[in-house]
Design an enzyme around this catalytic site. Structure first.
Site, PDB file in Angstrom:
ATOM      1  N   LYS A   3     -42.071  53.266  84.548  1.00  0.00           N
ATOM      2  CA  LYS A   3     -40.474  53.030  84.196  1.00  0.00           C
ATOM      3  C   LYS A   3     -40.380  52.310  82.961  1.00  0.00           C
ATOM      4  O   LYS A   3     -39.630  51.098  82.902  1.00  0.00           O
ATOM      5  CB  LYS A   3     -39.776  52.285  85.788  1.00  0.00           C
ATOM      6  CG  LYS A   3     -38.451  52.267  85.494  1.00  0.00           C
ATOM      7  CD  LYS A   3     -37.837  53.715  86.272  1.00  0.00           C
ATOM      8  CE  LYS A   3     -36.358  53.552  86.175  1.00  0.00           C
ATOM      9  NZ  LYS A   3     -35.704  54.661  86.216  1.00  0.00           N
TER      10      LYS A   3
ATOM     11  N   ASP B  14     -47.785  53.569  95.736  1.00  0.00           N
ATOM     12  CA  ASP B  14     -47.791  53.331  97.225  1.00  0.00           C
ATOM     13  C   ASP B  14     -46.776  54.649  97.875  1.00  0.00           C
ATOM     14  O   ASP B  14     -46.965  55.172  98.726  1.00  0.00           O
ATOM     15  CB  ASP B  14     -47.282  52.040  97.720  1.00  0.00           C
ATOM     16  CG  ASP B  14     -47.717  51.528  99.032  1.00  0.00           C
ATOM     17  OD1 ASP B  14     -47.844  52.476  99.842  1.00  0.00           O
ATOM     18  OD2 ASP B  14     -47.335  50.590  99.550  1.00  0.00           O
TER      19      ASP B  14
END
Ligand code: NAD
Length: 357
Positions: A190, A246
């Site tokens: 990001k 995750d």
């Protein structure tokens, strides 16, 4: 000869690991695999028996072994415990104690199970993607962390932190895996918002120079989530941080229809690894002989390939699982109309039958 530590853990952990041990016994007897097993404690059962979810003895024995096979940990019984004593802390603890920084999570769609996916068959059929998740750093471990009182109200804080060396080693892991597969790495970050991700991107570019045969692309995590459900087959190896990995790996798992089918590996620098199904201890179905043991059996296959250098035996396990599915046998979680539904034990026996013919 290899020595493997068996950590069944909690809930369905004991049932599914028992099936994987049967497979190991069969390969020892019929294919001279030469694997010896040690039993150990982790999770809720370890807390019950020793007062801690990760006894020192477990770490000591793990360090003497060549590999670890884990079932799953956790369950409602231990939820009221303070955080440091909960079963899941045992899992985070062993990963970090053994520096198992590289988490490999394949998302493979067996053609026999294409209709178990929530996506259209043509989008997922033939899917074979590997997510490489950084496992011992990032926001799950960063300091400062906690909940405090600030300006007269409760204030929660976690820190997303990475040293360049932590990024580089997971980068090398991903590129080396890509060399054995489709030779494409997509690094997910990001970087448009987070400085730690700017560094991530820079280091991935640097690492990529050591692997001229592998192509590197970058994708923002929000787009990656979208692309995973739009066109998952565009990916070969995806490498990402602990938190993003995750979430994305669970999303990728669901593309394949059942979390009961997917193994995983967590490796250190020397390919010492802990192998486990990606699912949890499934307390809702524990003790009912309906849990799918295939993810755990396939974890043994991954162990043979990535840590023990016995790829041929890994292929034998994969092929036995595939033949059982070809014959229409399914545990409840992956069954459709017309399938032959079998329990945990019987599924283990069927895989062994195929291994022995
Ligand atoms: P879960 O993965 O245990 O279960 C989610 C759903 O999938 C449940 O409906 C369950 O019945 C089903 N399922 C899971 N494995 C299956 C299998 N092999 N065969 C058939 N169905 C299967 O996740 P959860 O319910 O969120 O968590 C239960 C407990 O497991 C919690 O205590 C959680 O902290 C723990 N957990 C442990 C791990 C681990 O040990 N690696 C991972 C995730 C969750």
């Amino acid at each position: 000869m290899s020595k493997v530590l068996i950590l069944p853990g909690d809930g369905i952990g004991t049932e599914i690991v028992a099936q994987a041990v049967k497979v190991i016994d069969s390969l020892n007897s019929n294919h001279s695999m030469g694997m010896t097993l040690e039993d150990g404690l982790i999770g809720g059962i370890a807390y019950d028996e020793t007062g801690t979810p990760l006894p020192d003895e477990t770490i000591k024995v793990a360090k003497e072994c060549d590999s670890i096979l884990l079932g799953a940990v956790g369950g409602p019984k231990w939820e009221p415990l303070e955080r440091a004593l909960r079963p899941e802390r045992g899992l985070l603890g062993i990963r970090s104690e053994l520096e198992l920084f590289s988490n490999l999570r394949p998302a493979i769609l067996y053609p026999q199970l294409a209709n178990a996916s929530s996506l259209k068959t043509e989008i997922v059929s033939g899917l074979d993607l590997m997510i490489v998740r950084e496992l011992v750093g990032g926001i799950y471990f960063g300091e400062p962390r906690g909940v405090e009182i600030k300006d007269g109200e409760r204030f929660g804080i976690n820190s997303a932190t990475y040293y360049e060396s932590e990024i580089a080693r997971i980068g090398h892991s991903a590129f080396q895996i890509a060399q054995k597969r489709g030779k494409r790495v997509c690094s997910v970050d990001k970087a448009n918002v987070l400085e730690v991700c700017e560094l991530w991107r820079e280091v991935m570019e640097e690492v990529s120079k050591d692997y001229p045969d592998v192509s590197l692309s970058h994708m923002y995590v929000d787009n990656a989530a979208m692309q995973l459900v739009r066109d998952p087959k565009q990916f070969d190896v995806m490498v990402t941080s602990n938190l993003f990995g995750d979430v994305l790996s669970d999303c990728a798992a669901m593309l394949t229809g059942s979390i009961g089918m997917l193994p995983s590996a967590s490796l250190d620098q020397n390919n010492f690894g802990m192998y486990e199904p990606i699912h949890g201890s499934a307390p809702d179905i524990s003790g009912k002989d309906i849990a799918n043991p295939l993810a755990t059996i396939l974890s043994v296959s991954m162990m043979l390939r990535y840590s023990l250098n016995q790829g041929e035996l890994a292929d034998k396990i994969n092929s036995a699982v595939s033949k059982v599915l070809d014959k229409g046998y399914r545990t409840k979680d992956i069954a459709s109309d017309g399938d032959k539904v079998v329990g945990t034990e019987q599924m283990g026996d069927l895989v062994i039958e195929e291994l022995e013919t």
